[in-house]
Design a protein around this motif. Structure first.
Motif, short mmCIF file in Angstrom:
data_model
loop_
_atom_site.label_atom_id
_atom_site.label_comp_id
_atom_site.label_asym_id
_atom_site.label_seq_id
_atom_site.Cartn_x
_atom_site.Cartn_y
_atom_site.Cartn_z
N ARG A 117 31.54 57.84 15.43
CA ARG A 117 31.14 58.34 14.11
C ARG A 117 31.03 59.86 14.07
NH1 ARG A 117 27.35 54.55 10.52
NH2 ARG A 117 28.14 52.51 11.14
N PHE A 118 30.73 60.47 15.20
CA PHE A 118 30.55 61.92 15.25
C PHE A 118 31.20 62.48 16.51
CE2 PHE A 118 26.87 60.26 12.98
CZ PHE A 118 26.75 61.11 11.89
N ARG A 119 31.64 63.73 16.43
CA ARG A 119 31.97 64.45 17.65
C ARG A 119 30.67 64.76 18.39
NH1 ARG A 119 35.61 69.54 16.36
NH2 ARG A 119 35.75 69.58 18.65
N ILE A 120 30.71 64.65 19.70
CA ILE A 120 29.54 64.93 20.52
C ILE A 120 29.85 66.15 21.37
CG2 ILE A 120 27.97 64.02 22.28
CD1 ILE A 120 28.71 61.21 21.24
N LEU A 121 29.07 67.21 21.16
CA LEU A 121 29.38 68.50 21.76
C LEU A 121 28.20 69.05 22.56
CD1 LEU A 121 31.14 70.23 18.72
CD2 LEU A 121 32.19 68.92 20.58
N ALA A 122 28.51 69.95 23.47
CA ALA A 122 27.49 70.68 24.21
C ALA A 122 27.02 71.86 23.38
CB ALA A 122 28.05 71.15 25.55
N ALA A 123 25.74 72.21 23.53
CA ALA A 123 25.16 73.31 22.76
C ALA A 123 24.35 74.22 23.67
CB ALA A 123 24.28 72.76 21.65
N ARG A 124 24.01 75.37 23.13
CA ARG A 124 23.05 76.27 23.78
C ARG A 124 22.03 76.70 22.74
NH1 ARG A 124 26.52 81.89 24.65
NH2 ARG A 124 26.13 82.81 22.58
N SER A 125 20.83 77.05 23.22
CA SER A 125 19.76 77.49 22.32
C SER A 125 19.36 78.91 22.65
CB SER A 125 18.55 76.57 22.45
OG SER A 125 18.85 75.26 22.01
N VAL A 126 19.06 79.69 21.62
CA VAL A 126 18.60 81.06 21.77
C VAL A 126 17.50 81.32 20.74
CG1 VAL A 126 20.78 81.98 22.67
CG2 VAL A 126 20.42 81.87 20.22
N ASN A 127 16.57 82.21 21.08
CA ASN A 127 15.52 82.56 20.13
C ASN A 127 15.96 83.64 19.16
OD1 ASN A 127 12.96 81.01 20.64
ND2 ASN A 127 13.39 81.68 22.71
N THR A 128 17.02 84.36 19.49
CA THR A 128 17.62 85.34 18.59
C THR A 128 19.07 84.93 18.37
OG1 THR A 128 16.20 87.10 19.45
CG2 THR A 128 18.14 87.78 18.21
N ALA A 129 19.37 84.46 17.18
CA ALA A 129 20.71 83.92 16.92
C ALA A 129 21.77 85.01 16.99
CB ALA A 129 20.73 83.26 15.55
N CYS A 130 22.95 84.60 17.45
CA CYS A 130 24.17 85.42 17.40
C CYS A 130 24.14 86.62 18.35
CB CYS A 130 24.46 85.89 15.98
SG CYS A 130 24.67 84.55 14.77
N ILE A 131 23.27 86.62 19.36
CA ILE A 131 23.30 87.72 20.32
C ILE A 131 24.43 87.49 21.32
CG2 ILE A 131 20.87 88.32 20.08
CD1 ILE A 131 20.27 86.71 22.56
N PRO A 132 25.00 88.57 21.86
CA PRO A 132 26.18 88.43 22.74
C PRO A 132 25.82 88.02 24.16
CG PRO A 132 25.64 90.74 22.47
CD PRO A 132 24.69 89.98 21.57
N ILE A 133 25.57 86.73 24.34
CA ILE A 133 25.28 86.18 25.67
C ILE A 133 26.55 85.53 26.21
CG2 ILE A 133 23.98 84.41 26.92
CD1 ILE A 133 21.66 84.88 25.09
N PRO A 134 26.90 85.79 27.46
CA PRO A 134 28.11 85.17 28.02
C PRO A 134 28.04 83.65 28.01
CG PRO A 134 27.32 86.94 29.44
CD PRO A 134 26.25 86.69 28.42
N ARG A 135 29.17 83.05 27.83
CA ARG A 135 29.27 81.59 27.89
C ARG A 135 28.97 81.10 29.31
NH1 ARG A 135 35.00 78.55 26.87
NH2 ARG A 135 34.30 76.38 27.06
N ARG A 136 28.20 80.03 29.43
CA ARG A 136 27.82 79.51 30.74
C ARG A 136 28.67 78.32 31.17
NH1 ARG A 136 21.62 77.79 31.99
NH2 ARG A 136 22.23 75.59 31.96
N GLY A 137 29.09 77.52 30.23
CA GLY A 137 29.84 76.30 30.57
C GLY A 137 30.71 75.88 29.41
N ASP A 138 30.51 74.63 28.96
CA ASP A 138 31.36 74.09 27.90
C ASP A 138 30.66 74.07 26.54
OD1 ASP A 138 29.48 72.15 28.46
OD2 ASP A 138 30.93 70.49 28.59
N GLU A 139 29.60 74.86 26.39
CA GLU A 139 28.87 74.86 25.12
C GLU A 139 29.75 75.36 23.97
OE1 GLU A 139 27.58 78.76 27.20
OE2 GLU A 139 28.14 76.72 27.74
#
Length: 219
Positions: A122-144
């Motif tokens: 029914r839905f795509r199931i994806l990996a995510a990451r969480s941040v307290n300040t949205a849209c900051i330039p943090i390097p990608r860690r995995g498949d998020e």
């Protein structure tokens, strides 16, 4: 007897169109609406209070999120989050001019949701990451592919309290795009439609009868 499910949103703005669409009962399930506040600390405190005071059958976190630059996601697409982690736990190093993530800390571990997999049709199931300040330039860690501000803390409390949980996100923007390009009203409409479909699944949390969230068999 109807099942009681808490629908948790970070803000009233996100909750209003969902509650207008679904009311307090949908598909034989009684819905209890709660607002957590924004960020990891607020959602952790709210989730712990909800689980211990209200004792629901399950908790669904619903909200908007951003698509990371590499992700092949459409704006307003609604997805389930299969795993999440706190991406902004770390330190800014003045000597290198870079952010150093504390990836070895247990607080930054990736948390898997064992209840999402049965909804893969029914839905795509994806990996995510969480941040307290949205849209900051943090390097990608995995498949998020998705970014939010509350998902990892929500997952952690639900896992530790052994309560069934899901996180549903509708893509309102691409991380890095100007605010004028965001599609918040449209994403919330899509989120309301997706939440209705999710709740109409008759055995939504059937995994809870078979395994616990921290069991290897749940993964």
């Amino acid at each position: 007897m109807s099942v009681s499910i808490v629908i948790l949103t970070a803000t009233e703005m996100e909750q209003r169109p969902l509650r207008d669409r679904l009311g307090d009962r949908h598909a034989g399930k009684r819905l209890v609406w709660q607002v957590s506040g924004v960020g990891a600390g607020a959602v952790a405190a709210a989730t712990l209070r909800i689980v211990r005071d209200l004792r629901p059958a399950a908790v669904v976190q619903a909200g908007i999120g951003g698509a990371l630059p590499h992700a092949k996601l459409s704006l307003t697409e609604t997805v389930l989050i299969g795993s999440d982690f706190q991406a902004d736990l770390g330190a800014w190093r003045s000597e290198t001019g870079r952010f150093e993530p504390f990836v070895q800390r247990p607080e930054a571990e990736t948390i898997v949701c064992p209840y999402a997999a049965r909804m893969r049709n029914r839905f795509r199931i994806l990996a995510a990451r969480s941040v307290n300040t949205a849209c900051i330039p943090i390097p990608r860690r995995g498949d998020e592919e998705v970014e939010s501000m509350e998902g990892a803390a929500f997952f952690g409390v639900c896992r530790d309290e052994r309560i069934p949980f899901l996180q549903l996100r509708s893509i309102s923007n691409r991380v890095g795009d100007p605010r004028a390009a965001w599609c918040i009203p449209e994403a919330l409409q899509s989120l309301a439609d997706g939440l209705a479909r999710l709740l109409e699944e008759p055995d939504l949390f059937a995994c809870s009868d078979l395994c616990k969230p921290d069991d290897p068999a749940a993964r």
